[in-house]
Scaffold this motif. Structure first.
Motif, short mmCIF file in Angstrom:
data_model
loop_
_atom_site.label_atom_id
_atom_site.label_comp_id
_atom_site.label_asym_id
_atom_site.label_seq_id
_atom_site.Cartn_x
_atom_site.Cartn_y
_atom_site.Cartn_z
N PHE A 68 0.99 -1.01 0.05
CA PHE A 68 0.02 -0.05 0.05
C PHE A 68 0.77 1.45 -0.05
CE2 PHE A 68 -2.49 3.30 2.09
CZ PHE A 68 -3.50 3.31 1.30
N GLU A 69 2.11 1.37 0.90
CA GLU A 69 2.77 2.39 0.79
C GLU A 69 3.71 2.61 -0.36
OE1 GLU A 69 2.38 4.48 3.41
OE2 GLU A 69 1.36 3.42 4.58
N ARG A 70 3.94 1.64 -1.10
CA ARG A 70 4.74 1.75 -2.19
C ARG A 70 4.05 2.22 -3.10
NH1 ARG A 70 6.47 -3.57 -1.02
NH2 ARG A 70 4.96 -4.45 -2.47
N GLY A 71 2.44 2.15 -3.38
CA GLY A 71 1.64 2.90 -4.03
C GLY A 71 1.48 2.24 -5.64
N THR A 72 2.15 1.08 -5.75
CA THR A 72 2.02 0.34 -7.05
C THR A 72 0.50 0.28 -7.45
OG1 THR A 72 2.38 -1.67 -6.02
CG2 THR A 72 4.16 -0.52 -7.08
N TRP A 73 -0.40 0.04 -6.38
CA TRP A 73 -1.66 -0.03 -6.50
C TRP A 73 -2.51 0.97 -6.08
CZ3 TRP A 73 -4.62 -3.10 -9.72
CH2 TRP A 73 -5.82 -3.20 -9.41
N SER A 74 -2.17 1.37 -4.71
CA SER A 74 -2.89 2.41 -4.29
C SER A 74 -2.96 3.87 -4.74
CB SER A 74 -2.54 2.51 -2.67
OG SER A 74 -1.03 2.92 -2.78
N ARG A 75 -1.94 4.13 -5.56
CA ARG A 75 -1.71 5.35 -6.07
C ARG A 75 -1.47 5.25 -7.75
NH1 ARG A 75 1.89 6.06 -1.91
NH2 ARG A 75 3.80 5.51 -2.98
N ALA A 76 -1.90 3.84 -8.22
CA ALA A 76 -2.16 3.78 -9.71
C ALA A 76 -3.55 4.65 -10.09
CB ALA A 76 -2.25 2.32 -9.95
N THR A 77 -3.47 5.08 -11.20
CA THR A 77 -4.60 5.69 -11.70
C THR A 77 -5.91 4.68 -11.62
OG1 THR A 77 -4.22 5.05 -14.04
CG2 THR A 77 -3.07 6.82 -13.43
N ALA A 78 -6.97 5.29 -11.44
CA ALA A 78 -8.25 4.65 -11.52
C ALA A 78 -8.31 3.93 -12.85
CB ALA A 78 -9.54 5.65 -11.25
N ARG A 79 -7.94 4.38 -13.85
CA ARG A 79 -8.04 3.54 -15.32
C ARG A 79 -7.17 2.26 -15.32
NH1 ARG A 79 -7.71 7.30 -20.37
NH2 ARG A 79 -9.79 7.86 -19.36
N GLN A 80 -5.85 2.51 -14.49
CA GLN A 80 -5.00 1.36 -14.48
C GLN A 80 -5.81 0.16 -13.73
OE1 GLN A 80 -1.72 3.52 -12.81
NE2 GLN A 80 -0.71 3.13 -14.92
#
Length: 473
Positions: A48-60
């Motif tokens: 979560f902190e790495r952001g590979t999913w949590s900060r991915a764009t909604a489209r991604q």
């Protein structure tokens, strides 16, 4: 287990997984302990902190969920077979209901992920106010055995679309389908550790999830007693958010002008589908006294016509109960009903002979409101029939329950249908139908049936936190 994208297996406990269709051993399960849980939560937090999913764009995120839906559709026969083997659901229902629900949930949330808007209130002088929704963080999910993939994907797809990381603990009886679903998610592009699946005892892992200080929220589907315990555990730890889908005791109110054949079809299906192991099962028929005998005959005839058998046979409509222990519990409720004075008009108080945990559906008449048959969630193919004289009594009988999940009303009088629907203390009311709906409308209950809707936009919003940002200009 499925931890860190399948790279970490956890401890092997040697506990056998028994198939309810014949009592055979399917496999040997891993056994997560609290250390396994700590590792899974820590890895999910790091992801979560790495952001590979949590900060991915909604489209991604939406693209991954839609590809996941495509993979489930392509592998639907394998997924259905696992469900049928592990919990006894007829293969036709596993294919037509469970896998279809998984595809629908993943695809719907995948399609809507990039179409949601944040807010900026009008009429704010000298400032700009922003209201945004953010993922909560690391969420736990404890899922049931009766609808292992349907109920999981309703929650999982919404929570992942919002950007959360998940630690899932499937029921002891049905982990295989969840593990396969997680594997398909990784193949679809879900980053490692965003979805962790732990296999283990609910009394060990589930309880520890309620107390875990680094889980930001917990979704639970199961018994009311366990749900109440998790509320206490959450309060004693970090006051994490809880969303509970608990028991049910669905009232089906049938007025004398109803379409009796259609009502009988729905009632018979609703108490036998999944062998009655459904939170919304049509377990309480509340019928006007003038048509009670007629409707009882129609319902009994339809129930008796259903095929009980091996869940792997395509013709089977009623499979076994999920375990020998659960079948014993259902039989105990039937015996108590007889002791209380209810009249058994169809079925038997004895289990069916042969391998597997099979039970003939049971119908009781002369059921009184205070009886356990009318109050307890039996979670099996046991129908209790009560009668009423007028609409007010029907409403009182329907609401005479600690539960408030589903309900159903049958009448050709639209005014009566609306009046009764407004008076029923339940999260869902089906009028002249049963178990209808789609992903656009919420599913959830009230009272001791829990709180927090699944499906629809509301099912996604609950997995987000609101943030207000006030910018002075």
């Amino acid at each position: 287990m499925w931890i860190d994208g399948g790279h970490h297996t956890g401890p092997i406990g040697g506990r056998p997984l028994i198939s309810p269709r014949d009592g055979s051993v399917l496999t040997t399960l891993a056994a997560a302990d609290t250390r396994t849980l700590d590792h899974a939560v820590a890895s999910a937090r790091a992801a979560f902190e790495r952001g590979t999913w949590s900060r991915a764009t909604a489209r991604q995120r939406g693209r991954v969920l839609r590809l996941w839906a495509d993979l489930v559709e392509a592998e639907r026969e394998t997924l259905a077979l696992l469900i049928s083997l592990e919990m006894g659901k007829p293969i036709s229902a596993a294919l037509d209901v469970e896998t279809r629900a998984a595809v629908s949930s993943l695809r719907w949330y995948g399609e809507i992920a990039d179409k949601l808007m944040d807010e900026s209130p009008r009429g704010v002088d000298g400032a700009l106010a922003l209201v945004t929704r953010e993922p909560i963080g690391v969420l736990g999910m404890i899922t049931p055995w009766n609808m292992p993939i349907t109920l999981l994907t309703w929650k999982l797809a919404a929570a992942l679309a919002a950007g959360n990381s998940l630690v899932v603990k499937p029921a002891d009886q049905s982990p295989l389908s969840t593990l396969f679903l997680a594997e398909l998610g990784t193949r679809a592009g879900l980053p490692d550790s965003v979805l962790q699946v732990l296999v283990g005892r609910g009394s060990v892992v589930g309880a520890a999830m309620g107390r875990h200080p680094d889980l930001d929220g917990l979704s639970f589907t199961g018994s009311t007693a366990v749900g109440k315990g998790l509320l206490s555990d959450a309060g004693a730890s970090n006051a994490k958010q809880l969303w509970l889908e608990l028991g049910g005791k669905t009232p089906v109110v049938v007025l004398p002008d109803a379409d009796m054949d259609a009502a009988a079809d729905a009632i018979a299906w609703g108490i036998t589908f999944n062998s009655g192991q459904l939170c919304t099962a049509t377990s309480r028929l509340i019928v006007h006294e003038s048509v009670q005998e007629q409707l009882t005959v129609l319902v009994v005839d339809r129930i008796r016509a259903k095929v009980i058998g091996d869940p792997l046979e395509s013709s089977t409509e009623i499979g076994p109960l999920a375990s020998s222990t659960h079948r014993s519990d259902v039989l105990a409720h039937i015996e108590r009903g007889l002791d209380d004075g209810a009249v058994l008009v169809s079925g038997s108080a004895d289990p069916l002979n042969g391998p597997g945990w099979f039970l003939e559906p049971v119908v009781f008449t002369h059921v009184q409101p205070q009886m356990a048959l009318a109050q307890d969630e039996i979670f099996g193919p046991v129908l209790s029939i009560l009668s009423f004289r007028d609409t007010e009594q029907a409403i009182a009988l329907a609401n005479d329950s600690v539960y408030g999940l589903g309900s159903s009303v049958w009448t050709r009088d639209i005014s009566q249908a609306v009046k009764i629907s407004r008076c029923l203390d339940a999260g869902m009311v089906w009028v002249n139908c049963f178990e209808e709906g789609d992903m656009t409308v919420p599913f959830g209950g009230r009272k001791q049936s829990g709180h927090g809707a699944d499906k629809s936009i509301h099912g996604l919003e609950k997995f987000t936190n609101l943030k207000t940002t006030w910018i002075q200009l």
